[in-house]
Motif scaffolding. Structure first.
Motif, PDB file in Angstrom:
ATOM      1  N   ARG A 277     -26.577  -0.264  10.578  1.00  0.00           N
ATOM      2  CA  ARG A 277     -25.137  -0.124  10.340  1.00  0.00           C
ATOM      3  C   ARG A 277     -24.821   0.096   8.858  1.00  0.00           C
ATOM      4  NH1 ARG A 277     -20.736   0.392   9.271  1.00  0.00           N
ATOM      5  NH2 ARG A 277     -18.783  -0.391  10.129  1.00  0.00           N
ATOM      6  N   CYS A 278     -25.548  -0.652   7.993  1.00  0.00           N
ATOM      7  CA  CYS A 278     -25.155  -0.650   6.575  1.00  0.00           C
ATOM      8  C   CYS A 278     -26.106   0.105   5.659  1.00  0.00           C
ATOM      9  CB  CYS A 278     -25.009  -2.080   6.070  1.00  0.00           C
ATOM     10  SG  CYS A 278     -23.731  -3.011   6.922  1.00  0.00           S
ATOM     11  N   CYS A 331     -23.313  -8.606   5.915  1.00  0.00           N
ATOM     12  CA  CYS A 331     -22.473  -7.702   6.714  1.00  0.00           C
ATOM     13  C   CYS A 331     -21.151  -8.334   7.151  1.00  0.00           C
ATOM     14  CB  CYS A 331     -23.232  -7.221   7.944  1.00  0.00           C
ATOM     15  SG  CYS A 331     -24.679  -6.243   7.535  1.00  0.00           S
TER      16      CYS A 331
ATOM     17  N   GLN B  42     -22.286   3.496   3.687  1.00  0.00           N
ATOM     18  CA  GLN B  42     -21.978   2.812   4.943  1.00  0.00           C
ATOM     19  C   GLN B  42     -20.480   2.617   5.134  1.00  0.00           C
ATOM     20  OE1 GLN B  42     -23.404   1.398   2.389  1.00  0.00           O
ATOM     21  NE2 GLN B  42     -22.632  -0.625   1.982  1.00  0.00           N
ATOM     22  N   ARG B 215     -18.502  -4.612   3.046  1.00  0.00           N
ATOM     23  CA  ARG B 215     -19.240  -5.148   4.191  1.00  0.00           C
ATOM     24  C   ARG B 215     -18.625  -6.412   4.772  1.00  0.00           C
ATOM     25  NH1 ARG B 215     -25.518  -4.274   2.779  1.00  0.00           N
ATOM     26  NH2 ARG B 215     -25.368  -2.152   2.018  1.00  0.00           N
TER      27      ARG B 215
END
Ligand code: SF4
Ligand code: SF4
Lengths: 593, 233
Positions: A277-278, A331, B42, B215
């Motif tokens: 995802r990151c 996250c 991201q 994030r």
């Protein structure tokens, strides 16, 4: 500079270091003031008092000294003054390996406790990558990396074994649900969800696959699993090898693109989530052309949208939650797992400290694959064991396969009366499975509705017949779209262009269901929602939130009022709208929560 | 005022300030040109109240929010000494401008001299405490370099002279001379020592905060139930 001869590997490490340091890492190299504030935040320090080789700043200085000696000013001129130093032999590199792989799980707890913002964990990962680039790494890391490079997943699961497991799980699920039509679709194109897993699931824990499949099935999801690029874990995160990280992440992304999937859903795995995802887009140099989310969010959304119904009393044992370092500290996945846990279990106990301050399971950073450091790892796990024991819970829940293994290991070692499970298992166990949709529609036809042809075809064609629905939305196009779809399916629809008008119509007409926009001029949807719930006459009317601004969720979910029966993101599709409205009308308001 | 003191207060300070500015500028040019910022591709994750912008603003402000970071929250004395020490630095630097260019301010506002004297005196005491801690704690010794000891001793002694010099009027000349020569040395030494950390603070915290904001980690919500309570130690 010393005239000492430097080994080939040492030369390469230094050469690559000068290329690898970016501005963020340079800041980390330069900013440490050796204040010692981060020292106690490390679980290794807490369990090894008096041994300075576990102190985060000391470990960081083993890498930092190279930067200072070869790249910084003072260290180049008077190295001893700032403890700058170089590396000459392979033995020194081996020693460095024992520090960066053996004495740190890259958990980032010290990072978040450093007043200067020194990100040691990221620097440590870079150091691992430098060593890996010259072949210096724990054997386990070499084996796993090789499997992920060559076989495509980190546990060396062959494609045929993976597909066999999916087939086997499909059969189990069919007999479990007594429904021969249940599927675990593979390589189905144009699905809403492409589901990717940790190979540990295929190899050791296939129940998590069948549980996820069960949830997708009950939610009526259009989903698939890819036959290639199905491993969302990424050993590149642990080994520090960005090339591996990029290649593995791209494999997953390519699978989603190949299948024209709308959303990549990543099963419960902390490092897999963080990597895919990151970090993956950075390592792989790609911008994702699709959405990606953790399955925790997917499951939570299904409940909020009324697509699945759960009964927390089915999980009536005591549970606590362990935040995976990668999910939480890297996250920001803090609240969603707790929200979900509270919906599917009846005795949830918080562990202290938690969220961003939680301690590592001590199996992170790939530690579970490095058997040579196991005794040190288990000693450091005392911190975690004490945390777990203090909760008195029977189960520890975590959203990470790596943590499952790490926790199981320490639970065995410290003989704790506790079991480990994941959210997917709890959600699947809490599911309330209803009869097939078509028959429900026929059964639920309101008694007051005018008599119609009793054949199921007609009933199914007009499933909302006799239902009165109020659409509150300030956008005329959306109002038209929603009312057309609902009317085409038999509902009688009232519309309101703002909250106050909506309240008036709700009081006058007492609809069976209200769809509510959140972002409206005047009183916003959150205020209207509270007003509906506070109104004695309206409070039981089911509400489906339909919003284009998911960030406004807090207008509803931050309030101490009963949750809405459904939740949909704009743009909303016709079939999603209908599925949700029908579900909500079938289950009623109280059953959802 | 003697010629030596006039030189120390004016010419010396101005020359060293210019040198420091040049060195700092080249240091920043080196940092920004030599090291490219890693690109972050991201998409955002986490709660909607966490954004890159909020993340770095929070990250910058974290130093003033001891309650949000476990390492500050659980060590209030250490945090207190940090505040006193850095307040001492600010006032000792201010003093080096006030005496040469605004001595009348000190004469007209005796409380100002007292404030500087008390603050730098307290910072000196904290400096002594920090020296003892750095020498006596084995973990601190292990991470300390000669630069760490020297910088700490330098600042502690400098605080002592800043405190003694603060009233200006009636202060023995050798005290003032020592203070200004130490200030000059301090200005020259700082860019090559760990004392220059304040130059990096905004940079490291910016990138960390931006990334953690994107994030969903920053800003941390410490009011979350049970956050920060520890049963593990
Ligand atoms: S990493 Fe941060 S907290 Fe730790 S010693 Fe360095 S500056 Fe202090
Ligand atoms: S990242 Fe975690 S394990 Fe590594 S030094 Fe920091 S606190 Fe310790």
């Amino acid at each position: 500079m010393s005239t000492q001869v430097r080994s080939y590997k040492a030369n390469k490490v230094l050469e690559r270091l000068t290329k690898k340091v970016n501005r963020q890492i340079a800041g980390t190299m330069l900013a440490c003031v050796h204040c010692g504030q981060c020292t106690d935040s490390c679980h290794y320090v807490q369990t090894n008092p008096g041994d300075h080789t576990f102190v985060p700043a000391w470990k960081a200085d083993r890498v930092r000294k190279l930067f200072k000696r070869h790249m910084d000013w003072t260290g180049r001129v008077i190295p001893w003054w700032v403890k700058a130093g170089s590396v000459y032999t392979d033995e020194e590199l081996e020693e460095l390996k024992d520090i960066v792989f053996g004495k740190c799980t890259n958990c980032r707890r010290c990072t978040l406790n450093c007043p200067m913002g020194v990100d040691f964990a990221t620097m440590n990962r870079m150091a691992r990558g430098l060593l890996v680039s010259v072949g210096i790494m724990p054997e386990g890391v070499a084996v796993v990396s090789k499997d992920q490079w060559e076989i495509g997943n980190q546990m060396g699961v062959l494609k045929e074994d993976y597909l066999d497991t999916l087939e086997w799980m499909e059969e189990e699920l069919r007999s479990d649900l007594d429904d021969p039509t249940v599927e675990i679709p593979v390589d189905k194109e144009d699905c809403e969800v492409v589901y990717t897993i940790n190979p540990r699931e295929a190899k050791y824990d296939p129940r998590t696959i069948s549980d996820a499949a069960k949830i997708f099935h009950v939610a009526g999801e259009n989903w698939t699993m890819p036959s290639e690029g199905w491993d969302m874990t990424n050993f590149g995160l642990f080994s520090g090898d960005d090339d591996l990280g990029g290649a593995v992440a791209r494999r997953v992304y390519e699978a989603v693109v190949r299948l024209r999937g709308k959303k990549l859903v990543i099963s419960e795995c902390g490092h897999g989530y963080r990597s895919t995802r990151c970090e993956g887009p950075n390592w792989g140099g790609v911008d994702l052309p699709f959405e990606a989310e953790s399955s925790v969010l997917t499951m939570l959304r299904y409940i909020k949208e009324g697509r699945i119904k759960v009964d927390p009393s089915k999980n009536d044992f005591s549970v606590t939650f362990h935040d995976s370092c990668n999910n939480a500290r890297s996250c920001g996945l803090f609240e969603e797992p707790r929200e979900l846990l509270n919906l599917v279990t009846s005795d949830f106990r918080e562990m202290y400290p938690n969220r961003a301050e939680n301690y590592c399971c001590t199996g992170g950073g790939g530690a579970m694959s490095m058997s040579e450091y196991a005794p040190m790892r288990l000693k450091s796990a005392k911190v975690k064991a004490d945390q777990l024991a203090a909760t008195g819970a029977e189960y520890v829940v975590t959203s990470c396969h790596n943590c499952v293994d790490g926790l199981n290991d320490l639970i065995k070692h410290y003989k704790l009366p506790m079991k480990v499970t994941q959210l997917v298992n709890l959600v699947a166990d809490a599911l309330v499975i209803e009869p097939a949709k078509a028959s429900v529609v026929v059964e639920k036809k309101p008694e007051a509705a005018p008599a119609v042809d009793e054949t199921p075809t007609v009933a199914a064609a007009l499933p909302l017949e006799g239902r009165k629905i109020l659409v509150i939305d300030d956008e005329p196009d959306i109002r038209t779209f929603l009312s057309t779809v609902l009317e085409d399916n038999g509902a009688s629809v009232l519309t309101a262009g703002n909250g106050d008008e909506g309240m008036e119509k709700a009081r006058a007409e007492r609809p069976d269901l209200i769809t509510l926009d959140l972002n409206m001029p005047g009183r916003d949807g959150g205020q209207i929602y509270s007003a509906i719930r506070a109104d004695e006459d309206l409070k039981d009317i089911p509400v489906v939130i339909i919003t284009g601004k998911p960030e406004l969720r807090k207008l509803i979910y931050d309030k101490d009022v009963r949750r809405p029966e459904g939740y949909l993101d704009k743009p909303v599709k016709e079939d999603t709208l209908l599925t949700n409205v029908r579900k909500v009308l079938e289950v009623g308001a109280d059953d959802v929560n | 005022m003697s010629e030596a003191l006039h030189f120390a207060e004016h010419t010396l300070q101005e020359a060293t300030l210019v040198i420091m500015a040049i060195v700092y500028t080249s240091r920043l040019v080196w940092l920004f040109r030599r090291f490219k910022a890693g690109k972050e591709r991201q998409g955002p994750t986490g709660a909607p109240n966490t954004t890159p912008r909020k993340g770095f603003l929070y990250s910058w402000a974290i130093i003033g929010m001891p309650w949000v970071m476990e390492s500050s929250r659980t060590k209030p004395i250490m945090y207190g000494t940090f505040v006193i020490f850095h307040l001492g630095v600010v006032l000792a630097i201010a003093e080096s401008f006030i005496i040469p260019y605004g001595a009348s301010m000190l004469a007209a506002n005796p409380w100002l001299a007292t404030l500087i004297q008390v603050s730098t005196g307290a910072a000196c005491a904290v400096g002594v405490f920090r020296i003892i801690r750095r020498v006596s704690d084995s973990n601190m010794r292990a991470i300390s370099s000669p630069d760490d000891y020297f910088s700490l001793v330098l600042l502690t002694v400098w605080f002592a002279f800043a405190s003694l010099s603060a009233p200006n009027q009636g202060v023995p000349e050798w005290v003032l001379l020592t203070y200004f020569w130490m200030t000059a040395f301090f200005l020259l030494y700082v860019p090559f020592s760990k004392i220059s950390h304040y130059l990096y603070y905004p940079i490291t915290r910016y990138y960390l905060g931006k990334s953690l904001g994107n994030r969903g980690v920053y800003p941390i919500v410490p009011s979350a139930p049970g956050y920060g309570e520890s049963t593990a130690k």
